[in-house]
Design a protein around this motif. Structure first.
Motif, PDB file in Angstrom:
ATOM      1  N   GLY A   1       0.590  -1.570  -0.099  1.00  5.75           N
ATOM      2  CA  GLY A   1      -0.164   0.104  -0.214  1.00  5.75           C
ATOM      3  C   GLY A   1       1.136   1.302  -0.131  1.00  5.75           C
ATOM      4  N   ARG A   2       1.701   1.071   0.082  1.00  6.73           N
ATOM      5  CA  ARG A   2       3.173   2.916   0.111  1.00  6.73           C
ATOM      6  C   ARG A   2       2.884   2.875  -1.507  1.00  6.73           C
ATOM      7  NH1 ARG A   2       8.276   0.092   2.352  1.00  6.73           N
ATOM      8  NH2 ARG A   2       7.605  -1.851   0.618  1.00  6.73           N
ATOM      9  N   ALA A   3       2.894   4.551  -0.937  1.00  4.65           N
ATOM     10  CA  ALA A   3       2.633   5.055  -3.068  1.00  4.65           C
ATOM     11  C   ALA A   3       4.091   5.892  -2.939  1.00  4.65           C
ATOM     12  CB  ALA A   3       1.753   6.042  -2.668  1.00  4.65           C
ATOM     13  N   LEU A   4       4.306   5.288  -4.119  1.00  4.40           N
ATOM     14  CA  LEU A   4       6.065   5.912  -4.752  1.00  4.40           C
ATOM     15  C   LEU A   4       5.551   7.373  -6.337  1.00  4.40           C
ATOM     16  CD1 LEU A   4       7.646   3.398  -4.340  1.00  4.40           C
ATOM     17  CD2 LEU A   4       7.798   4.190  -3.102  1.00  4.40           C
ATOM     18  N   SER A   5       6.130   8.414  -6.749  1.00  2.00           N
ATOM     19  CA  SER A   5       6.390   9.246  -7.193  1.00  2.00           C
ATOM     20  C   SER A   5       7.340   9.324  -8.275  1.00  2.00           C
ATOM     21  CB  SER A   5       5.462  10.680  -7.053  1.00  2.00           C
ATOM     22  OG  SER A   5       5.307  11.183  -7.857  1.00  2.00           O
TER      23      SER A   5
ATOM     24  N   THR B   1      14.052   0.196  -3.210  1.00  2.00           N
ATOM     25  CA  THR B   1      13.979  -0.942  -1.736  1.00  2.00           C
ATOM     26  C   THR B   1      15.303  -0.921  -1.206  1.00  2.00           C
ATOM     27  OG1 THR B   1      13.535  -2.782  -3.410  1.00  2.00           O
ATOM     28  CG2 THR B   1      14.252  -3.885  -1.463  1.00  2.00           C
ATOM     29  N   ARG B   2      17.033  -0.643  -1.845  1.00  2.00           N
ATOM     30  CA  ARG B   2      17.434  -0.224  -1.185  1.00  2.00           C
ATOM     31  C   ARG B   2      17.629   0.963  -0.259  1.00  2.00           C
ATOM     32  NH1 ARG B   2      23.065   1.825  -1.497  1.00  2.00           N
ATOM     33  NH2 ARG B   2      22.286   2.501  -3.554  1.00  2.00           N
ATOM     34  N   ARG B   3      17.681   1.858  -1.267  1.00  2.41           N
ATOM     35  CA  ARG B   3      17.858   3.018  -0.370  1.00  2.41           C
ATOM     36  C   ARG B   3      16.418   3.957   0.660  1.00  2.41           C
ATOM     37  NH1 ARG B   3      19.941   5.943  -4.812  1.00  2.41           N
ATOM     38  NH2 ARG B   3      19.926   7.697  -3.455  1.00  2.41           N
ATOM     39  N   LEU B   4      15.238   3.743  -0.360  1.00  7.95           N
ATOM     40  CA  LEU B   4      14.306   4.831  -0.404  1.00  7.95           C
ATOM     41  C   LEU B   4      13.386   4.022   0.650  1.00  7.95           C
ATOM     42  CD1 LEU B   4      12.614   7.155  -0.370  1.00  7.95           C
ATOM     43  CD2 LEU B   4      11.223   6.032  -2.681  1.00  7.95           C
ATOM     44  N   TYR B   5      12.997   2.946   0.634  1.00  6.42           N
ATOM     45  CA  TYR B   5      12.151   2.096   1.325  1.00  6.42           C
ATOM     46  C   TYR B   5      12.191   1.437   2.748  1.00  6.42           C
ATOM     47  CZ  TYR B   5       9.423  -0.308  -2.015  1.00  6.42           C
ATOM     48  OH  TYR B   5       8.123  -0.349  -2.776  1.00  6.42           O
TER      49      TYR B   5
END
Length: 198
Positions: free
Chosen positions: A45-49, A93-97
């Motif tokens: 359910g995470r929203a990324l722009s 996955t590595r940095r933003l999450y």
């Protein structure tokens, strides 16, 4: 080598490829922006722009992780080169999450604290209003005001109806209040004397 991202159709296709790399349940949706952009919603359910900010450097992308609209936490974001969909997904996955997880935790803690403060503030305001019959409660951002007025006895010098009034300001956590009173001097003196005896 970067992929070709010169128009919205190409950008949409690239965002779809990034979504597939992120996971089988990810999907994309249009983004409301003036630049090339696309929203990726993952299986949690995470929203990324995903956005292209500079058409002169089309391969330089920014990825923002959404937080609740009322959050006071800075939106997590990273810059990434669109060398491939797999590379962008790996950087997300590595940095933003991890950044998003930390920001979401802080936003939830802040929301919980604000809800507790609002509840405590409301309790104090209700107690104050109960002691001032007819008082009204006005909610503001992180403060609550209790306003009470009543006509005071008129004398021969009054051209207009005069009012005694009290405004009580309840602070963010409800632990402190401040009071503004407006009345004839003798009534204020009586009020302060009664307060001093407490």
């Amino acid at each position: 080598m970067s992929v070709e991202l010169g128009n919205q159709k190409q950008f949409d296709a690239f965002a779809d490829a990034v979504a597939r790399e992120l996971g089988t349940h990810c999907r994309t949706a249009p983004a409301l922006a003036h630049m090339l952009s696309r929203v990726i919603i993952d299986d949690e359910g995470r929203a990324l722009s995903l956005r292209q900010h500079d058409s002169d450097q089309p391969a330089r992308l920014k990825v923002y992780a959404a937080l609740p609209d009322d959050s006071e936490i800075l939106t997590p974001r990273i810059g990434v080169t669109a060398s491939s969909a797999r590379h962008v997904a790996r950087e997300i996955t590595r940095r933003l999450y991890p950044m998003h997880a930390e920001a979401s935790k802080l936003a939830a803690e802040l929301t919980a604290r604000k809800e507790t403060e609002a509840r405590d503030r409301h309790t104090v305001a209700q107690a104050v209003a109960h002691t001032l019959p007819g008082a009204r409660i006005e909610e503001n951002s992180r403060t609550t005001r209790v306003v009470w007025q009543r006509p005071c006895p008129r004398d021969d010098h009054d051209r207009f109806v005069q009012h005694d009034s009290v405004c009580v300001y309840v602070g963010p956590s409800g632990e402190r209040v401040s009071v503004e009173a407006d009345a004839r001097p003798q009534r204020i003196v009586t009020m302060l004397a009664a307060f001093a005896e407490q």
